[in-house]
Design a protein around this motif. Structure first.
Motif, PDB file in Angstrom:
ATOM      1  N   VAL A 120      13.549 -20.651  14.153  1.00 48.49           N
ATOM      2  CA  VAL A 120      12.444 -21.028  13.257  1.00 48.49           C
ATOM      3  C   VAL A 120      11.275 -21.581  14.059  1.00 48.49           C
ATOM      4  CG1 VAL A 120      11.757 -22.590  11.401  1.00 48.49           C
ATOM      5  CG2 VAL A 120      13.986 -21.446  11.312  1.00 48.49           C
ATOM      6  N   ARG A 121      11.588 -22.413  15.044  1.00 50.29           N
ATOM      7  CA  ARG A 121      10.538 -23.072  15.828  1.00 50.29           C
ATOM      8  C   ARG A 121       9.719 -22.078  16.649  1.00 50.29           C
ATOM      9  NH1 ARG A 121       7.092 -24.265  18.598  1.00 50.29           N
ATOM     10  NH2 ARG A 121       6.621 -26.203  19.729  1.00 50.29           N
ATOM     11  N   PHE A 122      10.392 -21.134  17.300  1.00 53.62           N
ATOM     12  CA  PHE A 122       9.705 -20.205  18.194  1.00 53.62           C
ATOM     13  C   PHE A 122       9.481 -18.828  17.571  1.00 53.62           C
ATOM     14  CE2 PHE A 122      11.731 -23.301  21.027  1.00 53.62           C
ATOM     15  CZ  PHE A 122      10.631 -23.701  21.782  1.00 53.62           C
ATOM     16  N   LYS A 123       9.965 -18.675  16.325  1.00 51.86           N
ATOM     17  CA  LYS A 123       9.789 -17.407  15.605  1.00 51.86           C
ATOM     18  C   LYS A 123      10.273 -16.220  16.432  1.00 51.86           C
ATOM     19  CE  LYS A 123       5.838 -19.063  12.891  1.00 51.86           C
ATOM     20  NZ  LYS A 123       5.887 -20.434  13.388  1.00 51.86           N
ATOM     21  N   SER A 124      11.442 -16.394  17.032  1.00 48.21           N
ATOM     22  CA  SER A 124      11.983 -15.352  17.899  1.00 48.21           C
ATOM     23  C   SER A 124      13.505 -15.365  17.834  1.00 48.21           C
ATOM     24  CB  SER A 124      11.529 -15.554  19.350  1.00 48.21           C
ATOM     25  OG  SER A 124      12.195 -14.659  20.215  1.00 48.21           O
ATOM     26  N   ARG A 125      14.066 -14.265  17.363  1.00 50.65           N
ATOM     27  CA  ARG A 125      15.526 -14.163  17.324  1.00 50.65           C
ATOM     28  C   ARG A 125      16.094 -14.022  18.738  1.00 50.65           C
ATOM     29  NH1 ARG A 125      19.278 -13.713  13.641  1.00 50.65           N
ATOM     30  NH2 ARG A 125      21.225 -12.588  14.057  1.00 50.65           N
ATOM     31  N   ALA A 126      15.319 -13.438  19.640  1.00 49.10           N
ATOM     32  CA  ALA A 126      15.766 -13.271  21.018  1.00 49.10           C
ATOM     33  C   ALA A 126      15.999 -14.624  21.686  1.00 49.10           C
ATOM     34  CB  ALA A 126      14.744 -12.459  21.809  1.00 49.10           C
ATOM     35  N   VAL A 127      15.114 -15.574  21.412  1.00 51.47           N
ATOM     36  CA  VAL A 127      15.275 -16.926  21.970  1.00 51.47           C
ATOM     37  C   VAL A 127      16.548 -17.563  21.431  1.00 51.47           C
ATOM     38  CG1 VAL A 127      14.281 -19.236  22.070  1.00 51.47           C
ATOM     39  CG2 VAL A 127      12.805 -17.243  22.311  1.00 51.47           C
ATOM     40  N   ARG A 128      16.785 -17.364  20.143  1.00 49.55           N
ATOM     41  CA  ARG A 128      17.992 -17.923  19.529  1.00 49.55           C
ATOM     42  C   ARG A 128      19.245 -17.326  20.162  1.00 49.55           C
ATOM     43  NH1 ARG A 128      19.552 -17.753  13.035  1.00 49.55           N
ATOM     44  NH2 ARG A 128      21.699 -18.532  13.251  1.00 49.55           N
ATOM     45  N   LEU A 129      19.279 -16.019  20.331  1.00 46.02           N
ATOM     46  CA  LEU A 129      20.442 -15.365  20.911  1.00 46.02           C
ATOM     47  C   LEU A 129      20.659 -15.779  22.367  1.00 46.02           C
ATOM     48  CD1 LEU A 129      20.039 -11.771  19.424  1.00 46.02           C
ATOM     49  CD2 LEU A 129      21.690 -13.526  18.751  1.00 46.02           C
ATOM     50  N   THR A 130      19.548 -15.952  23.098  1.00 44.36           N
ATOM     51  CA  THR A 130      19.655 -16.383  24.497  1.00 44.36           C
ATOM     52  C   THR A 130      20.275 -17.773  24.587  1.00 44.36           C
ATOM     53  OG1 THR A 130      17.712 -15.074  25.121  1.00 44.36           O
ATOM     54  CG2 THR A 130      18.373 -16.856  26.609  1.00 44.36           C
ATOM     55  N   ALA A 131      19.786 -18.686  23.751  1.00 45.26           N
ATOM     56  CA  ALA A 131      20.340 -20.045  23.741  1.00 45.26           C
ATOM     57  C   ALA A 131      21.800 -20.037  23.319  1.00 45.26           C
ATOM     58  CB  ALA A 131      19.523 -20.921  22.796  1.00 45.26           C
ATOM     59  N   THR A 132      22.150 -19.187  22.360  1.00 44.79           N
ATOM     60  CA  THR A 132      23.536 -19.102  21.901  1.00 44.79           C
ATOM     61  C   THR A 132      24.456 -18.604  22.999  1.00 44.79           C
ATOM     62  OG1 THR A 132      22.780 -18.639  19.638  1.00 44.79           O
ATOM     63  CG2 THR A 132      25.062 -18.099  20.168  1.00 44.79           C
ATOM     64  N   VAL A 133      24.047 -17.567  23.707  1.00 49.78           N
ATOM     65  CA  VAL A 133      24.868 -17.009  24.789  1.00 49.78           C
ATOM     66  C   VAL A 133      25.050 -18.027  25.909  1.00 49.78           C
ATOM     67  CG1 VAL A 133      24.929 -15.272  26.618  1.00 49.78           C
ATOM     68  CG2 VAL A 133      24.277 -14.614  24.301  1.00 49.78           C
ATOM     69  N   ILE A 134      23.975 -18.734  26.263  1.00 50.40           N
ATOM     70  CA  ILE A 134      24.066 -19.750  27.320  1.00 50.40           C
ATOM     71  C   ILE A 134      25.063 -20.833  26.920  1.00 50.40           C
ATOM     72  CG2 ILE A 134      22.808 -21.616  28.473  1.00 50.40           C
ATOM     73  CD1 ILE A 134      20.338 -19.810  28.418  1.00 50.40           C
ATOM     74  N   ASN A 135      25.015 -21.267  25.659  1.00 47.65           N
ATOM     75  CA  ASN A 135      25.933 -22.310  25.205  1.00 47.65           C
ATOM     76  C   ASN A 135      27.376 -21.806  25.168  1.00 47.65           C
ATOM     77  OD1 ASN A 135      26.360 -25.053  23.862  1.00 47.65           O
ATOM     78  ND2 ASN A 135      27.248 -23.663  22.354  1.00 47.65           N
ATOM     79  N   ILE A 136      27.576 -20.551  24.764  1.00 49.50           N
ATOM     80  CA  ILE A 136      28.927 -19.986  24.740  1.00 49.50           C
ATOM     81  C   ILE A 136      29.524 -19.970  26.148  1.00 49.50           C
ATOM     82  CG2 ILE A 136      30.257 -17.868  24.385  1.00 49.50           C
ATOM     83  CD1 ILE A 136      28.445 -17.279  21.985  1.00 49.50           C
ATOM     84  N   LEU A 137      28.735 -19.522  27.124  1.00 49.12           N
ATOM     85  CA  LEU A 137      29.213 -19.480  28.505  1.00 49.12           C
ATOM     86  C   LEU A 137      29.516 -20.886  29.022  1.00 49.12           C
ATOM     87  CD1 LEU A 137      26.781 -16.799  30.000  1.00 49.12           C
ATOM     88  CD2 LEU A 137      29.192 -16.508  29.375  1.00 49.12           C
ATOM     89  N   SER A 138      28.620 -21.823  28.726  1.00 48.17           N
ATOM     90  CA  SER A 138      28.830 -23.208  29.157  1.00 48.17           C
ATOM     91  C   SER A 138      30.087 -23.792  28.518  1.00 48.17           C
ATOM     92  CB  SER A 138      27.605 -24.052  28.783  1.00 48.17           C
ATOM     93  OG  SER A 138      27.816 -25.416  29.075  1.00 48.17           O
ATOM     94  N   SER A 139      30.282 -23.520  27.228  1.00 52.23           N
ATOM     95  CA  SER A 139      31.447 -24.049  26.519  1.00 52.23           C
ATOM     96  C   SER A 139      32.743 -23.447  27.050  1.00 52.23           C
ATOM     97  CB  SER A 139      31.325 -23.767  25.014  1.00 52.23           C
ATOM     98  OG  SER A 139      30.204 -24.433  24.472  1.00 52.23           O
ATOM     99  N   LEU A 140      32.716 -22.164  27.391  1.00 54.28           N
ATOM    100  CA  LEU A 140      33.908 -21.517  27.933  1.00 54.28           C
ATOM    101  C   LEU A 140      34.319 -22.156  29.263  1.00 54.28           C
ATOM    102  CD1 LEU A 140      33.244 -17.741  27.175  1.00 54.28           C
ATOM    103  CD2 LEU A 140      35.034 -19.180  26.189  1.00 54.28           C
ATOM    104  N   ILE A 141      33.323 -22.422  30.107  1.00 50.12           N
ATOM    105  CA  ILE A 141      33.616 -23.038  31.408  1.00 50.12           C
ATOM    106  C   ILE A 141      34.166 -24.451  31.213  1.00 50.12           C
ATOM    107  CG2 ILE A 141      32.593 -23.886  33.552  1.00 50.12           C
ATOM    108  CD1 ILE A 141      30.560 -21.567  33.310  1.00 50.12           C
ATOM    109  N   TYR A 142      33.511 -25.226  30.343  1.00 52.86           N
ATOM    110  CA  TYR A 142      33.956 -26.601  30.092  1.00 52.86           C
ATOM    111  C   TYR A 142      35.350 -26.623  29.468  1.00 52.86           C
ATOM    112  CZ  TYR A 142      34.358 -31.197  27.958  1.00 52.86           C
ATOM    113  OH  TYR A 142      34.816 -32.436  27.571  1.00 52.86           O
TER     114      TYR A 142
END
Length: 210
Positions: A120-142
């Protein structure tokens, strides 16, 4: 330790261990059958916004009390010194920012996640998906590291294979989350908090008496 083999768990120990996993799974089943029965996204992901402050606070606390902290922090301070305590100031600053900045911003918007806000803030689904993927990878490692610590400790005490611990705990956690949604996760965390703090208190008391 004198008189103890590697596989030193007794029948009572295994009953307690199995009971903890069983109760956790049963909490998931209960919330799958109670209330809104997890039929809506709001119910499954947000607990229908009806959860109380105390169990939510305990759940958040327990999320930071992984085996990394319980096993790693004492070892770090024992071998490297007490400078490790400085991280507490960063945690306090993070908690203050969350309480006075992020929660007042996110809560009134009634959004499901911060990723929805990013879109909503950046009006970009690509930004949302990028942030989601980064968090998924970080969570998997943790999660891998956080799961490795108790699996190693359990193998050292009982001889129970590490891979079996990963599989068993992963299946149980996935089951109660899938069945009961956020409500199950919060109440399982509250239940496990009782086990964790009770165990730490018991160990401290026994150590003091001996």
């Amino acid at each position: 330790m004198r008189g103890l083999s590697k596989d030193s768990f007794t029948v009572a120990d295994w009953i307690v261990f199995s009971g903890i996993l069983t109760i956790s799974a049963c909490i998931g089943v209960y919330y799958a059958l109670a209330g809104g029965k997890q039929k809506t996204t709001k119910e499954f992901l947000m607990g229908n916004r009806s959860l109380k402050m105390v169990p939510v606070a305990i759940s958040i606390l327990v999320s930071f009390l992984s085996a990394i902290l319980i096993l790693g922090a004492p070892a770090e301070m024992y071998t490297k010194g007490t400078q490790y305590y400085l991280y507490v100031f960063g945690q306090m600053a993070a908690a203050a920012l969350a309480a006075f900045l992020f929660v007042p911003l996110f809560y009134p918007l009634k959004l499901t996640s911060m990723y929805e806000y990013i879109e909503v803030r950046f009006k970009s689904r690509a930004v949302r998906l990028t942030a989601t993927v980064i968090n998924i990878l970080s969570s998997l490692i943790y999660t891998g590291i956080a799961s490795f610590a108790p699996a190693t400790a359990l193998e050292a005490v009982t001889g129970f294979p590490e891979w079996a611990s990963f599989l068993l705990i992963g299946v149980v956690c996935t089951f109660y989350t899938f069945m009961g949604g956020l409500k199950a996760v919060v109440w399982v965390d509250a239940f496990q908090a009782i086990i964790m703090f009770g165990s730490l208190l018991t160990i401290a008391t026994k150590g003091k008496l001996e």
